[in-house]
Design a protein around this motif. Structure first.
Motif, PDB file in Angstrom:
ATOM      1  N   LYS A 104       0.838  -1.207   0.000  1.00 34.83           N
ATOM      2  CA  LYS A 104       0.000   0.000   0.000  1.00 34.83           C
ATOM      3  C   LYS A 104       0.872   1.255   0.000  1.00 34.83           C
ATOM      4  O   LYS A 104       0.649   2.192  -0.777  1.00 34.83           O
ATOM      5  CB  LYS A 104      -0.904   0.003   1.239  1.00 34.83           C
ATOM      6  CG  LYS A 104      -2.008  -1.024   1.215  1.00 34.83           C
ATOM      7  CD  LYS A 104      -2.801  -0.974   2.512  1.00 34.83           C
ATOM      8  CE  LYS A 104      -3.924  -1.993   2.514  1.00 34.83           C
ATOM      9  NZ  LYS A 104      -4.701  -1.966   3.774  1.00 34.83           N
ATOM     10  N   GLY A 105       1.860   1.253   0.896  1.00 35.87           N
ATOM     11  CA  GLY A 105       2.734   2.414   0.993  1.00 35.87           C
ATOM     12  C   GLY A 105       3.529   2.648  -0.273  1.00 35.87           C
ATOM     13  O   GLY A 105       3.629   3.771  -0.774  1.00 35.87           O
ATOM     14  N   ALA A 106       4.109   1.569  -0.818  1.00 38.67           N
ATOM     15  CA  ALA A 106       4.919   1.685  -2.033  1.00 38.67           C
ATOM     16  C   ALA A 106       4.071   2.171  -3.202  1.00 38.67           C
ATOM     17  O   ALA A 106       4.536   2.969  -4.038  1.00 38.67           O
ATOM     18  CB  ALA A 106       5.550   0.334  -2.362  1.00 38.67           C
ATOM     19  N   SER A 107       2.846   1.723  -3.283  1.00 40.57           N
ATOM     20  CA  SER A 107       1.944   2.113  -4.361  1.00 40.57           C
ATOM     21  C   SER A 107       1.738   3.621  -4.407  1.00 40.57           C
ATOM     22  O   SER A 107       1.869   4.254  -5.463  1.00 40.57           O
ATOM     23  CB  SER A 107       0.595   1.403  -4.185  1.00 40.57           C
ATOM     24  OG  SER A 107      -0.404   1.982  -4.992  1.00 40.57           O
ATOM     25  N   VAL A 108       1.430   4.211  -3.265  1.00 39.83           N
ATOM     26  CA  VAL A 108       1.140   5.653  -3.261  1.00 39.83           C
ATOM     27  C   VAL A 108       2.415   6.489  -3.300  1.00 39.83           C
ATOM     28  O   VAL A 108       2.426   7.584  -3.868  1.00 39.83           O
ATOM     29  CB  VAL A 108       0.266   6.046  -2.047  1.00 39.83           C
ATOM     30  CG1 VAL A 108      -1.112   5.405  -2.173  1.00 39.83           C
ATOM     31  CG2 VAL A 108       0.910   5.672  -0.724  1.00 39.83           C
ATOM     32  N   LEU A 109       3.511   5.985  -2.728  1.00 42.79           N
ATOM     33  CA  LEU A 109       4.768   6.740  -2.775  1.00 42.79           C
ATOM     34  C   LEU A 109       5.299   6.843  -4.199  1.00 42.79           C
ATOM     35  O   LEU A 109       5.894   7.855  -4.580  1.00 42.79           O
ATOM     36  CB  LEU A 109       5.811   6.086  -1.875  1.00 42.79           C
ATOM     37  CG  LEU A 109       5.606   6.242  -0.365  1.00 42.79           C
ATOM     38  CD1 LEU A 109       6.718   5.523   0.401  1.00 42.79           C
ATOM     39  CD2 LEU A 109       5.557   7.706   0.045  1.00 42.79           C
ATOM     40  N   ALA A 110       5.102   5.793  -4.997  1.00 46.41           N
ATOM     41  CA  ALA A 110       5.583   5.796  -6.373  1.00 46.41           C
ATOM     42  C   ALA A 110       4.942   6.907  -7.191  1.00 46.41           C
ATOM     43  O   ALA A 110       5.543   7.439  -8.125  1.00 46.41           O
ATOM     44  CB  ALA A 110       5.313   4.442  -7.031  1.00 46.41           C
ATOM     45  N   VAL A 111       3.728   7.295  -6.830  1.00 45.97           N
ATOM     46  CA  VAL A 111       3.003   8.339  -7.563  1.00 45.97           C
ATOM     47  C   VAL A 111       3.124   9.701  -6.885  1.00 45.97           C
ATOM     48  O   VAL A 111       3.334  10.721  -7.535  1.00 45.97           O
ATOM     49  CB  VAL A 111       1.515   7.952  -7.708  1.00 45.97           C
ATOM     50  CG1 VAL A 111       0.712   9.112  -8.289  1.00 45.97           C
ATOM     51  CG2 VAL A 111       1.366   6.714  -8.578  1.00 45.97           C
ATOM     52  N   ARG A 165      -8.428   6.626   1.476  1.00 45.38           N
ATOM     53  CA  ARG A 165      -9.187   5.845   0.484  1.00 45.38           C
ATOM     54  C   ARG A 165      -8.279   5.370  -0.647  1.00 45.38           C
ATOM     55  O   ARG A 165      -8.572   4.396  -1.331  1.00 45.38           O
ATOM     56  CB  ARG A 165     -10.344   6.670  -0.068  1.00 45.38           C
ATOM     57  CG  ARG A 165      -9.930   7.896  -0.860  1.00 45.38           C
ATOM     58  CD  ARG A 165     -11.156   8.752  -1.206  1.00 45.38           C
ATOM     59  NE  ARG A 165     -10.802   9.918  -2.019  1.00 45.38           N
ATOM     60  CZ  ARG A 165     -10.319  11.043  -1.526  1.00 45.38           C
ATOM     61  NH1 ARG A 165     -10.086  11.153  -0.224  1.00 45.38           N
ATOM     62  NH2 ARG A 165     -10.050  12.059  -2.324  1.00 45.38           N
ATOM     63  N   HIS A 166      -7.146   6.064  -0.851  1.00 43.90           N
ATOM     64  CA  HIS A 166      -6.217   5.676  -1.910  1.00 43.90           C
ATOM     65  C   HIS A 166      -5.392   4.438  -1.539  1.00 43.90           C
ATOM     66  O   HIS A 166      -4.648   3.931  -2.385  1.00 43.90           O
ATOM     67  CB  HIS A 166      -5.277   6.836  -2.242  1.00 43.90           C
ATOM     68  CG  HIS A 166      -5.979   8.022  -2.834  1.00 43.90           C
ATOM     69  ND1 HIS A 166      -6.942   7.908  -3.813  1.00 43.90           N
ATOM     70  CD2 HIS A 166      -5.865   9.358  -2.582  1.00 43.90           C
ATOM     71  CE1 HIS A 166      -7.388   9.106  -4.142  1.00 43.90           C
ATOM     72  NE2 HIS A 166      -6.758   9.998  -3.411  1.00 43.90           N
ATOM     73  N   LEU A 167      -5.501   3.972  -0.305  1.00 41.46           N
ATOM     74  CA  LEU A 167      -4.823   2.743   0.105  1.00 41.46           C
ATOM     75  C   LEU A 167      -5.714   1.512  -0.068  1.00 41.46           C
ATOM     76  O   LEU A 167      -5.252   0.381   0.087  1.00 41.46           O
ATOM     77  CB  LEU A 167      -4.389   2.827   1.575  1.00 41.46           C
ATOM     78  CG  LEU A 167      -3.316   3.849   1.938  1.00 41.46           C
ATOM     79  CD1 LEU A 167      -2.962   3.740   3.416  1.00 41.46           C
ATOM     80  CD2 LEU A 167      -2.066   3.675   1.086  1.00 41.46           C
ATOM     81  N   LEU A 168      -6.969   1.714  -0.374  1.00 43.14           N
ATOM     82  CA  LEU A 168      -7.889   0.586  -0.530  1.00 43.14           C
ATOM     83  C   LEU A 168      -7.482  -0.250  -1.736  1.00 43.14           C
ATOM     84  O   LEU A 168      -7.339   0.277  -2.844  1.00 43.14           O
ATOM     85  CB  LEU A 168      -9.315   1.096  -0.711  1.00 43.14           C
ATOM     86  CG  LEU A 168     -10.436   0.062  -0.598  1.00 43.14           C
ATOM     87  CD1 LEU A 168     -10.506  -0.503   0.812  1.00 43.14           C
ATOM     88  CD2 LEU A 168     -11.770   0.683  -0.985  1.00 43.14           C
ATOM     89  N   PRO A 169      -7.255  -1.552  -1.551  1.00 38.59           N
ATOM     90  CA  PRO A 169      -6.816  -2.402  -2.671  1.00 38.59           C
ATOM     91  C   PRO A 169      -7.800  -2.394  -3.838  1.00 38.59           C
ATOM     92  O   PRO A 169      -9.016  -2.279  -3.650  1.00 38.59           O
ATOM     93  CB  PRO A 169      -6.739  -3.795  -2.032  1.00 38.59           C
ATOM     94  CG  PRO A 169      -6.501  -3.524  -0.580  1.00 38.59           C
ATOM     95  CD  PRO A 169      -7.278  -2.281  -0.279  1.00 38.59           C
ATOM     96  N   ARG A 170      -7.261  -2.524  -5.045  1.00 38.21           N
ATOM     97  CA  ARG A 170      -8.118  -2.644  -6.227  1.00 38.21           C
ATOM     98  C   ARG A 170      -8.719  -4.047  -6.297  1.00 38.21           C
ATOM     99  O   ARG A 170      -9.877  -4.218  -6.670  1.00 38.21           O
ATOM    100  CB  ARG A 170      -7.297  -2.351  -7.492  1.00 38.21           C
ATOM    101  CG  ARG A 170      -6.771  -0.928  -7.587  1.00 38.21           C
ATOM    102  CD  ARG A 170      -7.850   0.049  -7.994  1.00 38.21           C
ATOM    103  NE  ARG A 170      -8.301  -0.182  -9.362  1.00 38.21           N
ATOM    104  CZ  ARG A 170      -7.698   0.304 -10.446  1.00 38.21           C
ATOM    105  NH1 ARG A 170      -6.607   1.042 -10.323  1.00 38.21           N
ATOM    106  NH2 ARG A 170      -8.188   0.067 -11.652  1.00 38.21           N
ATOM    107  N   VAL A 171      -7.896  -5.059  -5.979  1.00 38.69           N
ATOM    108  CA  VAL A 171      -8.342  -6.456  -6.060  1.00 38.69           C
ATOM    109  C   VAL A 171      -7.886  -7.204  -4.816  1.00 38.69           C
ATOM    110  O   VAL A 171      -6.730  -7.075  -4.405  1.00 38.69           O
ATOM    111  CB  VAL A 171      -7.761  -7.153  -7.316  1.00 38.69           C
ATOM    112  CG1 VAL A 171      -8.229  -8.608  -7.383  1.00 38.69           C
ATOM    113  CG2 VAL A 171      -8.145  -6.409  -8.585  1.00 38.69           C
TER     114      VAL A 171
END
Length: 383
Positions: A104-111, A165-171
């Motif tokens: 979750k953290g890596a996902s949002v930090l990358a953007v 809400r941006h940490l909520l998984p897509r799948v």
């Protein structure tokens, strides 16, 4: 008051759910994916199967397996840089709460850039991150369905949460067959963690009729199956009930939040490096006993869902049976019940109290207001 209710975009839940991984990877049309996991999952050989399924649909996959138990801010920052610099278009989390939170953290930090420290608190992340698929291998954290991520701040010796809400998984792909290799001690700790999520969110101030449905069913499933899952880990029916219970508890947690058990548990993880599940288990019964008077009817229903004989009892008697049921379950599955068992001494009570008192996000959702003296008394009684 009405609160938002959120779930992942897509959920596959039950035996054989993993078979849907390939089609979900294809849906994101990613040429490169990063699998985020840990050494324990690799030792069990679960990563190889996932890598094969991802590559089968034509997506190249690399692996980041440096996630430690109770992951630090440094680890998630490093993973975020890797995702950004590597140009990965899809992340796949495989493991327990630690790999999932790091994902979750890596996902949002990358953007969004920066450090995960910049986003501690509620709804401070500007944009959604790199798409991610979450595959739990334990039944406990519910991270595959929540918008929360918890990280250790080493310099402060505490754990803090990022909520967005941006940490909520897509799948989310929840397949109980992946939990069969989970060892007894981890099964016990994560299972009690899931029960804490269910009970705390059921009795939380932000609970709603919608979250109550998920929480109460989670309490029933976990209470009925955790002992079997711990002591007969090959029992797939018990594993499936635990997976369902953990997921339902996660849904309730994600939308109703939790309270003082988590608030008092966080300092244990930060200073004494006690796992999240064990930390919660240590404080579960004492906080439950403190909270019971705030809503006797709800705590009586908790006792009933845990299988206690509440018929014919007064509401107060029935509510207190929930405390008894929790104590017995924690003891039965072999989790320590005293703070001294994890290295805490009387000299540490003040630090723990002051640290827990700062967890205002959690304490404000507790069904009974808790003062500094109350926190200190609970720690002391558990020593």
């Amino acid at each position: 008051m009405a609160y938002p209710f959120r779930l992942p975009e897509v959920v596959y839940l039950g035996r054989g759910a993993l078979a849907n991984l390939g089609q979900e990877v294809k849906r994101f049309a990613a040429s490169r994916a990063l699998l985020i996991t840990d050494a324990g999952v690799q030792a069990a050989g679960l990563d190889k199967k996932i890598i094969g399924m991802i590559e089968e649909v034509g997506t190249k996959v690399d692996v980041f397996a440096e996630v430690e138990a109770e992951p630090s801010t440094e680890t998630v920052d490093r993973a975020g840089r890797l995702v950004r610099e590597g140009g990965y278009q899809l992340l796949v989390a495989l493991g327990g709460g630690s790999p999932m939170d790091v994902t979750k953290g890596a996902s949002v930090l990358a953007v969004n850039g920066g450090s995960i420290k910049d986003y501690v608190g509620i709804e401070l992340i500007p944009q959604k991150g790199v798409p991610a698929i979450f595959i739990p291998t334990t039944a406990g954290t519910g991270s595959e369905v929540t918008q929360n991520a918890i990280f250790a701040f080493k310099e402060e010796q505490v754990k803090k949460g990022v909520v967005s809400r941006h940490l909520l998984p897509r799948v989310a792909i929840v397949d109980p067959e992946l939990t069969l290799s989970c060892p007894p001690r981890l099964t016990a700790a994560t299972g009690v963690d899931a029960l804490v999520h269910a009970v705390e969110s059921y009795t939380a101030l932000k609970a709603t009729p919608q979250t109550d449905i998920y929480a109460l069913e989670a309490i029933r499933l976990i209470s009925a199956s955790l002992r079997t899952a711990v002591f007969n880990g090959s029992d797939l029916e018990a594993r499936e009930k635990m997976a369902l219970g953990s997921f339902f508890a996660g849904v309730s947690l994600a939308n109703a939040g939790v309270g003082a058990v988590h608030a008092l548990a966080y300092p244990l993880g930060g200073k004494f490096h006690v796992s999240h599940g064990v930390s919660n288990a240590l404080l579960f019964a004492p906080v439950l006993e403190f909270n019971c008077l705030s809503n006797l009817a709800k705590f009586a229903r908790v006792a009933g869902a845990m299988g206690e004989p509440v018929a014919g009892k007064s509401c107060r008697e029935a509510a207190m049976l929930a405390v008894k049921a929790v104590r017995e379950l924690v003891e039965d599955v072999g989790i320590p019940t005293r703070l001294r068992d994890v290295g805490v001494s009387e000299d540490d009570i003040e630090f723990l109290t002051l640290s827990a008192e700062k967890q205002t996000r959690l304490l404000s959702n507790n069904p009974r207001a808790m003062t500094r003296k109350d926190i200190e008394r609970i720690y002391s009684s558990t020593l």
